[in-house]
Scaffold this motif. Structure first.
Motif, PDB file in Angstrom:
ATOM      1  N   PRO A   1      42.502  49.801  29.497  1.00  0.00           N
ATOM      2  CA  PRO A   1      43.218  50.700  28.582  1.00  0.00           C
ATOM      3  C   PRO A   1      44.704  50.354  28.453  1.00  0.00           C
ATOM      4  CG  PRO A   1      41.718  51.959  29.947  1.00  0.00           C
ATOM      5  CD  PRO A   1      41.721  50.550  30.492  1.00  0.00           C
ATOM      6  N   THR A   2      45.353  50.077  29.577  1.00  0.00           N
ATOM      7  CA  THR A   2      46.773  49.717  29.542  1.00  0.00           C
ATOM      8  C   THR A   2      46.970  48.363  28.885  1.00  0.00           C
ATOM      9  OG1 THR A   2      47.183  51.015  31.533  1.00  0.00           O
ATOM     10  CG2 THR A   2      48.830  49.350  30.964  1.00  0.00           C
ATOM     11  N   LEU A   3      46.150  47.403  29.232  1.00  0.00           N
ATOM     12  CA  LEU A   3      46.269  46.069  28.635  1.00  0.00           C
ATOM     13  C   LEU A   3      46.098  46.128  27.114  1.00  0.00           C
ATOM     14  CD1 LEU A   3      46.522  42.974  28.947  1.00  0.00           C
ATOM     15  CD2 LEU A   3      44.031  42.924  29.164  1.00  0.00           C
ATOM     16  N   LEU A   4      45.103  46.865  26.651  1.00  0.00           N
ATOM     17  CA  LEU A   4      44.863  46.951  25.207  1.00  0.00           C
ATOM     18  C   LEU A   4      45.961  47.739  24.499  1.00  0.00           C
ATOM     19  CD1 LEU A   4      41.002  47.491  25.209  1.00  0.00           C
ATOM     20  CD2 LEU A   4      42.251  45.384  24.692  1.00  0.00           C
TER      21      LEU A   4
ATOM     22  N   ARG B   1      49.830  43.480  20.623  1.00  0.00           N
ATOM     23  CA  ARG B   1      48.673  44.201  21.141  1.00  0.00           C
ATOM     24  C   ARG B   1      47.586  44.175  20.071  1.00  0.00           C
ATOM     25  NH1 ARG B   1      47.350  49.236  19.939  1.00  0.00           N
ATOM     26  NH2 ARG B   1      48.566  50.404  18.439  1.00  0.00           N
ATOM     27  N   PRO B   2      46.334  44.281  20.470  1.00  0.00           N
ATOM     28  CA  PRO B   2      45.253  44.261  19.478  1.00  0.00           C
ATOM     29  C   PRO B   2      45.325  45.470  18.546  1.00  0.00           C
ATOM     30  CG  PRO B   2      44.383  44.702  21.676  1.00  0.00           C
ATOM     31  CD  PRO B   2      45.835  44.418  21.834  1.00  0.00           C
ATOM     32  N   GLN B   3      44.947  45.241  17.289  1.00  0.00           N
ATOM     33  CA  GLN B   3      44.968  46.311  16.285  1.00  0.00           C
ATOM     34  C   GLN B   3      43.563  46.738  15.863  1.00  0.00           C
ATOM     35  OE1 GLN B   3      47.897  47.783  15.213  1.00  0.00           O
ATOM     36  NE2 GLN B   3      48.737  46.534  16.868  1.00  0.00           N
TER      37      GLN B   3
ATOM     38  N   LEU C   1      38.097  43.325  21.638  1.00  0.00           N
ATOM     39  CA  LEU C   1      37.003  42.630  22.327  1.00  0.00           C
ATOM     40  C   LEU C   1      37.408  41.206  22.695  1.00  0.00           C
ATOM     41  CD1 LEU C   1      33.967  43.870  20.228  1.00  0.00           C
ATOM     42  CD2 LEU C   1      34.335  44.281  22.670  1.00  0.00           C
ATOM     43  N   GLN C   2      38.124  40.526  21.792  1.00  0.00           N
ATOM     44  CA  GLN C   2      38.550  39.155  22.069  1.00  0.00           C
ATOM     45  C   GLN C   2      39.512  39.109  23.247  1.00  0.00           C
ATOM     46  OE1 GLN C   2      37.533  36.118  20.331  1.00  0.00           O
ATOM     47  NE2 GLN C   2      38.282  35.529  22.338  1.00  0.00           N
ATOM     48  N   LEU C   3      40.442  40.078  23.330  1.00  0.00           N
ATOM     49  CA  LEU C   3      41.376  40.088  24.457  1.00  0.00           C
ATOM     50  C   LEU C   3      40.643  40.345  25.767  1.00  0.00           C
ATOM     51  CD1 LEU C   3      44.248  39.791  25.476  1.00  0.00           C
ATOM     52  CD2 LEU C   3      44.612  42.220  24.940  1.00  0.00           C
ATOM     53  N   VAL C   4      39.689  41.263  25.757  1.00  0.00           N
ATOM     54  CA  VAL C   4      38.886  41.501  26.957  1.00  0.00           C
ATOM     55  C   VAL C   4      38.176  40.216  27.364  1.00  0.00           C
ATOM     56  CG1 VAL C   4      36.876  42.739  27.896  1.00  0.00           C
ATOM     57  CG2 VAL C   4      38.597  43.977  26.550  1.00  0.00           C
ATOM     58  N   ARG C   5      37.608  39.518  26.399  1.00  0.00           N
ATOM     59  CA  ARG C   5      36.884  38.272  26.683  1.00  0.00           C
ATOM     60  C   ARG C   5      37.825  37.204  27.237  1.00  0.00           C
ATOM     61  NH1 ARG C   5      34.308  35.171  29.043  1.00  0.00           N
ATOM     62  NH2 ARG C   5      33.151  33.467  28.126  1.00  0.00           N
ATOM     63  N   VAL C   6      39.004  37.083  26.666  1.00  0.00           N
ATOM     64  CA  VAL C   6      39.982  36.086  27.137  1.00  0.00           C
ATOM     65  C   VAL C   6      40.375  36.375  28.586  1.00  0.00           C
ATOM     66  CG1 VAL C   6      42.396  35.380  26.873  1.00  0.00           C
ATOM     67  CG2 VAL C   6      40.900  35.429  24.883  1.00  0.00           C
TER      68      VAL C   6
ATOM     69  N   TYR D   1      37.718  52.910  26.363  1.00  0.00           N
ATOM     70  CA  TYR D   1      38.915  52.180  25.963  1.00  0.00           C
ATOM     71  C   TYR D   1      38.781  51.441  24.640  1.00  0.00           C
ATOM     72  CZ  TYR D   1      37.032  48.037  28.537  1.00  0.00           C
ATOM     73  OH  TYR D   1      36.275  46.996  29.009  1.00  0.00           O
ATOM     74  N   LEU D   2      37.575  51.312  24.113  1.00  0.00           N
ATOM     75  CA  LEU D   2      37.407  50.681  22.796  1.00  0.00           C
ATOM     76  C   LEU D   2      37.143  51.694  21.677  1.00  0.00           C
ATOM     77  CD1 LEU D   2      35.255  47.586  23.804  1.00  0.00           C
ATOM     78  CD2 LEU D   2      37.692  47.622  23.220  1.00  0.00           C
ATOM     79  N   ARG D   3      36.923  52.929  22.063  1.00  0.00           N
ATOM     80  CA  ARG D   3      36.555  53.948  21.070  1.00  0.00           C
ATOM     81  C   ARG D   3      37.591  54.099  19.959  1.00  0.00           C
ATOM     82  NH1 ARG D   3      33.912  59.741  22.110  1.00  0.00           N
ATOM     83  NH2 ARG D   3      33.899  60.435  19.953  1.00  0.00           N
ATOM     84  N   SER D   4      38.864  54.149  20.316  1.00  0.00           N
ATOM     85  CA  SER D   4      39.893  54.343  19.279  1.00  0.00           C
ATOM     86  C   SER D   4      39.911  53.186  18.289  1.00  0.00           C
ATOM     87  CB  SER D   4      41.274  54.537  19.921  1.00  0.00           C
ATOM     88  OG  SER D   4      41.658  53.376  20.635  1.00  0.00           O
ATOM     89  N   PHE D   5      39.692  51.965  18.774  1.00  0.00           N
ATOM     90  CA  PHE D   5      39.638  50.806  17.868  1.00  0.00           C
ATOM     91  C   PHE D   5      38.448  50.933  16.922  1.00  0.00           C
ATOM     92  CE2 PHE D   5      41.865  49.139  21.607  1.00  0.00           C
ATOM     93  CZ  PHE D   5      42.980  48.561  21.003  1.00  0.00           C
TER      94      PHE D   5
END
Length: 181
Positions: A36-39, A106-108, A114-119, A140-144
């Motif tokens: 959550p913080t990273l994203l 940060r991802p938008q 998902l790509q940042l999590v994968r990286v 942590y992906l729900r808002s996206f």
């Protein structure tokens, strides 16, 4: 040049809090990154937080640790940029542009998150850190997901395809990582 990641720096920068009983041979097992913080902040945001903390401490061990955290995050950003350059070289401009954004912002969108999590998962695997959990992705992906659906940037079917691709990519090289199925 082979990109390496200082273990302590990556753990701190990504918010890993391993329990002592989960450490074996100085590798991390059964941990979960603070996604959550990273994203919310992105790689550059985490670097900025570490630099700010560095500017407010005179404690030598904290300064050393923060310098390592910054170095580790910058190395991960460099790895992302190297993949962006390769994607551009093979003509995959869309992926190249997304990776360049992830290295700097940060991802938008769900795809970027998902790509940042994968990286990050890949970077940890490269450094021998196996069994890093994904945590509560639904939270942590729900808002996206909701933002992309509401804006029309993504459909439910498109989101399903992104998750399918994510998990296929996550498991593509599972035989290369000890203990990962």
């Amino acid at each position: 040049r082979i990109c390496t990641f200082p273990v302590r720096a990556v753990r701190k920068a990504l918010g890993v809090r391993p329990k002592p009983e989960n450490l074996l041979h100085r590798r991390i097992y059964n941990t979960c990154i603070d996604y959550p913080t990273l994203l919310a902040q992105g790689l550059c945001g985490r670097i900025a937080v570490a630099r700010d903390a560095l500017s407010h401490t005179s404690d030598a061990s904290k300064r050393e640790f923060l310098c390592c955290a910054i170095e580790g995050l910058e190395a991960l950003g460099e790895l992302v940029n190297r993949y962006a350059a390769e994607a551009e070289k093979v003509g995959n401009i869309e992926v190249s542009e997304m990776l360049k954004r992830l290295a700097a912002e940060r991802p938008q969108h769900l795809q970027e998150a998902l790509q940042l999590v994968r990286v990050v998962q890949f970077g940890l695997y490269l450094h021998g850190m196996q069994h890093c959990g994904l945590g509560r992705m639904d939270q942590y992906l729900r808002s996206f997901y909701e933002q992309d659906l509401q804006s029309g940037w993504l459909t439910r079917e498109g989101a399903k395809e992104l998750f399918e691709e994510f998990f296929i990519a996550l498991n593509r090289d599972a035989d290369l990582y000890p203990g990962v199925q």
